[in-house]
Structures are given as C-alpha cells and as structure tokens.
Design a protein around this motif. Sequence first.
Motif, PDB file in Angstrom:
ATOM      1  N   ARG A  48       1.090  -0.950  -0.101  1.00  9.37           N
ATOM      2  CA  ARG A  48       0.120   0.275  -0.192  1.00  9.37           C
ATOM      3  C   ARG A  48       0.228   0.938  -0.144  1.00  9.37           C
ATOM      4  NH1 ARG A  48      -3.787  -0.335   4.790  1.00  9.37           N
ATOM      5  NH2 ARG A  48      -4.738   2.446   3.484  1.00  9.37           N
ATOM      6  N   SER A  51      -0.656   7.878   2.381  1.00  5.58           N
ATOM      7  CA  SER A  51      -1.775   8.650   1.822  1.00  5.58           C
ATOM      8  C   SER A  51      -1.898   9.151   3.478  1.00  5.58           C
ATOM      9  CB  SER A  51      -3.018   7.641   1.517  1.00  5.58           C
ATOM     10  OG  SER A  51      -2.936   7.328   2.562  1.00  5.58           O
ATOM     11  N   ALA A  53      -4.336   9.233   4.748  1.00  2.36           N
ATOM     12  CA  ALA A  53      -5.744   8.197   5.353  1.00  2.36           C
ATOM     13  C   ALA A  53      -4.708   7.395   6.204  1.00  2.36           C
ATOM     14  CB  ALA A  53      -6.099   7.255   4.865  1.00  2.36           C
ATOM     15  N   ASP A  54      -3.156   7.375   6.121  1.00  4.29           N
ATOM     16  CA  ASP A  54      -2.544   7.010   7.373  1.00  4.29           C
ATOM     17  C   ASP A  54      -2.019   7.666   8.242  1.00  4.29           C
ATOM     18  OD1 ASP A  54      -2.060   4.592   6.258  1.00  4.29           O
ATOM     19  OD2 ASP A  54      -0.903   5.470   4.406  1.00  4.29           O
ATOM     20  N   ASP A  56      -3.840   7.665  10.528  1.00  2.00           N
ATOM     21  CA  ASP A  56      -4.206   7.547  11.990  1.00  2.00           C
ATOM     22  C   ASP A  56      -4.081   6.190  12.297  1.00  2.00           C
ATOM     23  OD1 ASP A  56      -6.086   9.774  11.936  1.00  2.00           O
ATOM     24  OD2 ASP A  56      -7.686   7.890  10.964  1.00  2.00           O
ATOM     25  N   ARG A  85       4.271   0.790   4.691  1.00  2.00           N
ATOM     26  CA  ARG A  85       3.282   1.931   3.726  1.00  2.00           C
ATOM     27  C   ARG A  85       4.579   1.814   2.269  1.00  2.00           C
ATOM     28  NH1 ARG A  85      -0.161   0.143   5.556  1.00  2.00           N
ATOM     29  NH2 ARG A  85      -1.684   1.239   6.374  1.00  2.00           N
ATOM     30  N   CYS A 150      -4.590  13.711  -1.627  1.00  2.00           N
ATOM     31  CA  CYS A 150      -5.991  12.701  -1.578  1.00  2.00           C
ATOM     32  C   CYS A 150      -6.168  11.859  -0.577  1.00  2.00           C
ATOM     33  CB  CYS A 150      -4.322  11.243  -2.107  1.00  2.00           C
ATOM     34  SG  CYS A 150      -3.579  12.026  -3.881  1.00  2.00           S
ATOM     35  N   ASP A 151      -7.409  11.287  -0.191  1.00  2.00           N
ATOM     36  CA  ASP A 151      -7.986  10.573   0.441  1.00  2.00           C
ATOM     37  C   ASP A 151      -7.658   8.929   1.342  1.00  2.00           C
ATOM     38  OD1 ASP A 151      -9.536  12.708   0.534  1.00  2.00           O
ATOM     39  OD2 ASP A 151     -11.808  11.672  -1.107  1.00  2.00           O
ATOM     40  N   ASP A 152      -6.762   8.184  -0.132  1.00  2.00           N
ATOM     41  CA  ASP A 152      -6.434   7.663   0.825  1.00  2.00           C
ATOM     42  C   ASP A 152      -5.288   6.496  -0.447  1.00  2.00           C
ATOM     43  OD1 ASP A 152      -7.107   6.777  -1.714  1.00  2.00           O
ATOM     44  OD2 ASP A 152      -9.880   5.584  -0.599  1.00  2.00           O
ATOM     45  N   SER A 153      -5.263   5.433  -0.474  1.00  2.37           N
ATOM     46  CA  SER A 153      -3.594   5.368  -0.867  1.00  2.37           C
ATOM     47  C   SER A 153      -4.511   5.092  -2.516  1.00  2.37           C
ATOM     48  CB  SER A 153      -3.349   3.762  -0.374  1.00  2.37           C
ATOM     49  OG  SER A 153      -2.250   2.811  -1.685  1.00  2.37           O
ATOM     50  N   SER A 154      -5.539   4.331  -3.023  1.00  7.06           N
ATOM     51  CA  SER A 154      -5.687   3.973  -4.174  1.00  7.06           C
ATOM     52  C   SER A 154      -5.842   5.287  -5.114  1.00  7.06           C
ATOM     53  CB  SER A 154      -6.954   3.588  -4.256  1.00  7.06           C
ATOM     54  OG  SER A 154      -8.324   4.313  -3.710  1.00  7.06           O
TER      55      SER A 154
END
Length: 166
Positions: A48, A51, A53-54, A56, A85, A150-154
């Motif tokens: 992954r 991002s 998101a990480d 947290d 990550r 970005c919001d997340d890994s993808s």
Amino acid sequence: MDLHVRYEGDDDPDKCTARKLARFDLAELHRSDAATPYGVVLNPHAERALSPADRDAADGETLVALDCSWESAGEAMFSLPGEHRALPYLVAANPVNFGRPMQLTTVEAFAAALHILGEPEQAEAVLAKFTWGETFLELNEEPLRRYSECDDSSAVVAVQQEYLDR
C-alpha cells in the motif's frame, strides 16, 4: 510526529542522513527490530502507498524508516512491526542520487512522508539541516502537494501513475 530509524550502520557515516538527524535530536536510532517502536514503516516493498489516511495508523505519532545501504535494502530487511507503506514516486535531491526517482535518503523519505501526512513544517525542519534539503521540496513540490490532497492509498497510486506515464 516522532521519527525513529532502524539503523543498520552499513553505509558511509559521513553521508548518513539518519545519523545527522539523530545528532540534532530530530530522530532516534535503534540497533534492533525489537527496540524499534511500532508505527508507520516506510517500506519500498509495501503493498500500500502512504496516504493522508495513514495519519491515523499507529496513532499517527510514529514514523519508522530503515537506514541501510541500497545494496542491502532487500525485502527481507523490512521485518519491522508496524503498518508498512510505500512512498509514491518522488525524485531524489541528495548529492549521491540527485535526479534519480525513488532513490531517497532517510531524511528525504521522512520529509516526504511528513508532507503527505500533513506535517509540512516538520518536513522543512528536518530537511533544513542539509544544504540540498530545500531542493528536495522544490523538485517534488507538485507531487507532494497532490499526494497530500489524496483521500487514500488508491488515490495516491492514481496520481503516481500520472507521473510514471510521463
């Protein structure tokens, strides 16, 4: 964020960015996996991408990097406990690997991660100890900004793909 380094000590001590960070009390070095705290582990072999998101993951307080020579940085070296990550596509500014993609020093990896995780001031502070530190941020200004939005890994992987397709 607290910066921790699983330190192998197998590279040139005069060029080791992790040792310099430790000298300035900006990171803590650890000589064993057991002594290294749990956190977000920067691992180029992770499945992954890092991002925002990480933030947290691992309470968002601890970043861990492995400092070793590129010759010994195989996947088996990354046995540290934590949330692994990978950093997305970025270009090195350090004198040894200037302009090479994905050949970052420990401080460049920390700075990139800090920027992506919403800590740009701390990223600047760790890079300020290096004459080429500001150059890293200048070379990667656009991708770091985009990754941090970005919001997340993808989403990070999608942005990264744009750079790889160029």
